[in-house]
Enzyme design. Sequence first.
Site, PDB file in Angstrom:
ATOM      1  N   ARG A  22       0.804  -1.225   0.000  1.00 17.60           N
ATOM      2  CA  ARG A  22       0.000   0.000   0.000  1.00 17.60           C
ATOM      3  C   ARG A  22       0.840   1.280   0.000  1.00 17.60           C
ATOM      4  O   ARG A  22       0.327   2.368  -0.218  1.00 17.60           O
ATOM      5  CB  ARG A  22      -0.956  -0.014   1.203  1.00 17.60           C
ATOM      6  CG  ARG A  22      -2.131  -0.958   0.992  1.00 17.60           C
ATOM      7  CD  ARG A  22      -2.924  -1.167   2.268  1.00 17.60           C
ATOM      8  NE  ARG A  22      -2.271  -2.119   3.159  1.00 17.60           N
ATOM      9  CZ  ARG A  22      -2.713  -2.440   4.374  1.00 17.60           C
ATOM     10  NH1 ARG A  22      -3.794  -1.856   4.861  1.00 17.60           N
ATOM     11  NH2 ARG A  22      -2.075  -3.329   5.113  1.00 17.60           N
ATOM     12  N   ASP A 116       6.721  -1.675  11.342  1.00 14.81           N
ATOM     13  CA  ASP A 116       6.043  -0.546  10.702  1.00 14.81           C
ATOM     14  C   ASP A 116       5.296   0.326  11.708  1.00 14.81           C
ATOM     15  O   ASP A 116       4.426   1.096  11.342  1.00 14.81           O
ATOM     16  CB  ASP A 116       5.088  -1.048   9.606  1.00 14.81           C
ATOM     17  CG  ASP A 116       3.950  -1.905  10.138  1.00 14.81           C
ATOM     18  OD1 ASP A 116       3.949  -2.232  11.336  1.00 14.81           O
ATOM     19  OD2 ASP A 116       3.065  -2.260   9.340  1.00 14.81           O
ATOM     20  N   TYR A 379      32.073  34.161  -3.311  1.00 12.35           N
ATOM     21  CA  TYR A 379      32.232  32.709  -3.367  1.00 12.35           C
ATOM     22  C   TYR A 379      33.619  32.359  -2.857  1.00 12.35           C
ATOM     23  O   TYR A 379      34.628  32.800  -3.429  1.00 12.35           O
ATOM     24  CB  TYR A 379      32.045  32.161  -4.794  1.00 12.35           C
ATOM     25  CG  TYR A 379      32.428  30.691  -4.840  1.00 12.35           C
ATOM     26  CD1 TYR A 379      31.749  29.770  -4.038  1.00 12.35           C
ATOM     27  CD2 TYR A 379      33.482  30.239  -5.632  1.00 12.35           C
ATOM     28  CE1 TYR A 379      32.124  28.429  -4.023  1.00 12.35           C
ATOM     29  CE2 TYR A 379      33.853  28.898  -5.620  1.00 12.35           C
ATOM     30  CZ  TYR A 379      33.170  28.002  -4.806  1.00 12.35           C
ATOM     31  OH  TYR A 379      33.540  26.691  -4.774  1.00 12.35           O
ATOM     32  N   SER A 418      36.599  44.828  -3.136  1.00  9.33           N
ATOM     33  CA  SER A 418      35.397  44.305  -3.795  1.00  9.33           C
ATOM     34  C   SER A 418      35.655  43.904  -5.238  1.00  9.33           C
ATOM     35  O   SER A 418      36.522  44.466  -5.907  1.00  9.33           O
ATOM     36  CB  SER A 418      34.305  45.376  -3.772  1.00  9.33           C
ATOM     37  OG  SER A 418      33.983  45.659  -2.429  1.00  9.33           O
ATOM     38  N   ARG A 453      44.164  46.952 -12.026  1.00  7.91           N
ATOM     39  CA  ARG A 453      43.153  47.818 -12.596  1.00  7.91           C
ATOM     40  C   ARG A 453      43.707  48.608 -13.793  1.00  7.91           C
ATOM     41  O   ARG A 453      44.842  49.060 -13.756  1.00  7.91           O
ATOM     42  CB  ARG A 453      42.787  48.823 -11.515  1.00  7.91           C
ATOM     43  CG  ARG A 453      41.347  49.041 -11.350  1.00  7.91           C
ATOM     44  CD  ARG A 453      41.175  50.044 -10.243  1.00  7.91           C
ATOM     45  NE  ARG A 453      41.048  49.443  -8.936  1.00  7.91           N
ATOM     46  CZ  ARG A 453      41.259  50.128  -7.812  1.00  7.91           C
ATOM     47  NH1 ARG A 453      41.671  51.379  -7.851  1.00  7.91           N
ATOM     48  NH2 ARG A 453      41.094  49.551  -6.660  1.00  7.91           N
TER      49      ARG A 453
HETATM   50  C1  UD1 Z   1      -1.368  -6.773  12.219  1.00  6.17           C
HETATM   51  C2  UD1 Z   1      -2.157  -7.705  13.156  1.00  6.17           C
HETATM   52  C3  UD1 Z   1      -3.407  -6.967  13.615  1.00  6.17           C
HETATM   53  C4  UD1 Z   1      -3.029  -5.673  14.289  1.00  6.17           C
HETATM   54  C5  UD1 Z   1      -2.176  -4.815  13.372  1.00  6.17           C
HETATM   55  C6  UD1 Z   1      -1.669  -3.608  14.126  1.00  6.17           C
HETATM   56  C7  UD1 Z   1      -1.764  -9.995  12.338  1.00  6.17           C
HETATM   57  C8  UD1 Z   1      -2.321 -11.142  11.614  1.00  6.17           C
HETATM   58  N1  UD1 Z   1      -2.528  -8.910  12.448  1.00  6.17           N
HETATM   59  O1  UD1 Z   1      -2.172  -6.541  11.076  1.00  6.17           O
HETATM   60  O2  UD1 Z   1      -4.137  -7.791  14.527  1.00  6.17           O
HETATM   61  O3  UD1 Z   1      -4.199  -4.977  14.676  1.00  6.17           O
HETATM   62  O4  UD1 Z   1      -1.038  -5.564  12.903  1.00  6.17           O
HETATM   63  O5  UD1 Z   1      -0.900  -2.784  13.302  1.00  6.17           O
HETATM   64  O6  UD1 Z   1      -0.646 -10.078  12.828  1.00  6.17           O
HETATM   65  N2  UD1 Z   1       5.079  -9.042   8.253  1.00  6.17           N
HETATM   66  C9  UD1 Z   1       6.103  -9.906   7.980  1.00  6.17           C
HETATM   67  N3  UD1 Z   1       5.835 -11.024   7.236  1.00  6.17           N
HETATM   68  C10 UD1 Z   1       4.587 -11.301   6.768  1.00  6.17           C
HETATM   69  C11 UD1 Z   1       3.539 -10.407   7.066  1.00  6.17           C
HETATM   70  C12 UD1 Z   1       3.827  -9.283   7.815  1.00  6.17           C
HETATM   71  O7  UD1 Z   1       7.245  -9.697   8.367  1.00  6.17           O
HETATM   72  O8  UD1 Z   1       4.435 -12.345   6.118  1.00  6.17           O
HETATM   73  C13 UD1 Z   1       5.393  -7.838   9.031  1.00  6.17           C
HETATM   74  C14 UD1 Z   1       5.115  -6.578   8.259  1.00  6.17           C
HETATM   75  O9  UD1 Z   1       6.274  -6.159   7.555  1.00  6.17           O
HETATM   76  C15 UD1 Z   1       4.736  -5.593   9.340  1.00  6.17           C
HETATM   77  C16 UD1 Z   1       4.149  -6.464  10.444  1.00  6.17           C
HETATM   78  O10 UD1 Z   1       4.573  -7.784  10.170  1.00  6.17           O
HETATM   79  O11 UD1 Z   1       5.866  -4.905   9.846  1.00  6.17           O
HETATM   80  C17 UD1 Z   1       2.620  -6.404  10.470  1.00  6.17           C
HETATM   81  O12 UD1 Z   1       2.132  -6.900   9.250  1.00  6.17           O
HETATM   82  P1  UD1 Z   1       0.908  -6.246   8.487  1.00  6.17           P
HETATM   83  O13 UD1 Z   1       0.688  -6.993   7.241  1.00  6.17           O
HETATM   84  O14 UD1 Z   1       1.090  -4.793   8.394  1.00  6.17           O
HETATM   85  O15 UD1 Z   1      -0.264  -6.630   9.513  1.00  6.17           O
HETATM   86  P2  UD1 Z   1      -1.626  -5.865   9.707  1.00  6.17           P
HETATM   87  O16 UD1 Z   1      -2.560  -6.260   8.630  1.00  6.17           O
HETATM   88  O17 UD1 Z   1      -1.371  -4.442   9.904  1.00  6.17           O
HETATM   89 CA    CA Z   2       0.438  -3.054   9.650  1.00  3.93          CA
END
Ligand code: UD1
Ligand code: CA
Length: 480
Positions: A22, A116, A379, A418, A453
């Site tokens: 996204r 994140d 400069y 100058s 000059r």
């Molecule tokens: C997740 C939670 C949700 C919570 C929300 C809060 C789950 C299933 N859901 O949802 O309950 O309310 O965070 O922000 O955990 N990531 C990986 N590998 C993957 C998927 C994700 O490393 O396969 C990492 C992402 O990079 C990110 C974090 O996990 O930093 C959260 O993943 P994201 O897909 O953003 O989860 P949300 O849908 O936000």
């Molecule tokens: Ca998230």
Amino acid sequence: MSRQSSVAHPIVFVMAAGLGTRMKSETPKVLHRIAGRPMLHWVVTAARTAGADRVVAILGHKNELVKSALDASFGAGVVDVAIQPEQRGTGHAVQCALPSVQNEPDDRIVVILSGDAPLLASERIAELTAACAASPAGMALLSTVPPRPMPYGRLVRDAAGKLQKIVEHVDATEEQRKIEDTNAGFYAIKLGHLRKDLASLRADNAKGELYLTDLVAHAAERGGATSIDAPFTEVAGINDRVDLAGVEVAARRRINEAWMRTGVTMVDPASTYIDADVGPLGKDVWIAPNVALRGKTTIGDGVRIDIGSVLTDVTVAENTNIKPYSILTESKIGARAQIGPFSHCRPGSQLDEDVHLGNFVETKKTHLMAGAKANHLAYLGDASVGSKANVGAGVITCNYDGVGKYKTTIEAGAFIGSDSQLVAPVTIGRDAYVGSGTTVTKDVPRGSLALTRVKQVNVEGWADRFREAQAKRKQKGDGE
Ligand code: UD1
Ligand code: CA
């Protein structure tokens, strides 16, 4: 390995493998910056501040790029990396990190953070760890009530208030979506439970992923995970660039309030942009609107920074006055200097104490020693300007011939008239004078005057005669 207290020094996993679709970006989501620092670095910094024994970043998408950013900021290999080759959900991400803790005992506490969500305070990590240690279920998590409906996981409780499970927004019924209490995405859990419960995760949900959040239902069988409520601004996750901007505002407010509490005046904090790695800022620093302090800038006591100035990787000593719209980069500024308005210090500029740099003066790799002045339109590149030397308006160091760069040395007390050009390499001796409009191509000995000059000629009455002739010609032309 020294065995440290599991509670004071947890192992921290940071989930950061997601694609960040996204964000619609070529840059991995966790490397987008908040107040100048990649969002992942905020989370890692919070973990390290909280006393984490080890930090393991779980990376996937462009993991080499993310790893080199971590190495550059924290030192090579300081943050461990586990690779999640395919992004099959947060539960799968943590599965991928388990081999990195295979020699750890089952009672070890693991804190799991989201890469994140950069504004988590380090105290929360300590709180989570302590709550996990005290919980019979061996699990704790952060909950939050968002200010407006968000697609977060909902915390489902029984009548007694015990946590039963987390239902993801996409899987939730209309009824469940009304639950205000949501999952913030931060957890602490004993390694033994983590190992056992992760093994039984199934992808039978709307996204077809392995949800880490399903561990909460397992914890319910052991008496229920503990939830700790956290303010939304602290745990807000970033999924798109609207979230990014919202978190940026919150981060900046936090940074600015912290500096104001240490004695910095900000005329308008909402338009003051101070990066996370800036500091220290001294006492009685005064900052006008639209000032940006970036990189590793440090500011001494009593410094004034007026409207529209941008300082990047600059050190400023005490009581210096930076007037409006001055741009300073990778430079070192001494005490009581006067800079601007509209001065430009490019990388490698060094201004010692009491130096004056005025409007439309540009410096690059130039050292102005104590009390030297260049007040207007100049400069100065690859130059050294001795103490109390005076550089007049319109003076230019000709430091570049299209191939090489050459040095200009102006010794102490010299006066450069100058509109002079100093063709480098060249030295103007101590206390020497360069007459206005001189093109200096040879060294000027100390105490002498250099002048190139052309001699002035005055033709008497010429201007009057010229105007008369013009007027006559015009009259004739009009008559035709
Ligand atoms: C997740 C939670 C949700 C919570 C929300 C809060 C789950 C299933 N859901 O949802 O309950 O309310 O965070 O922000 O955990 N990531 C990986 N590998 C993957 C998927 C994700 O490393 O396969 C990492 C992402 O990079 C990110 C974090 O996990 O930093 C959260 O993943 P994201 O897909 O953003 O989860 P949300 O849908 O936000
Ligand atoms: Ca998230």
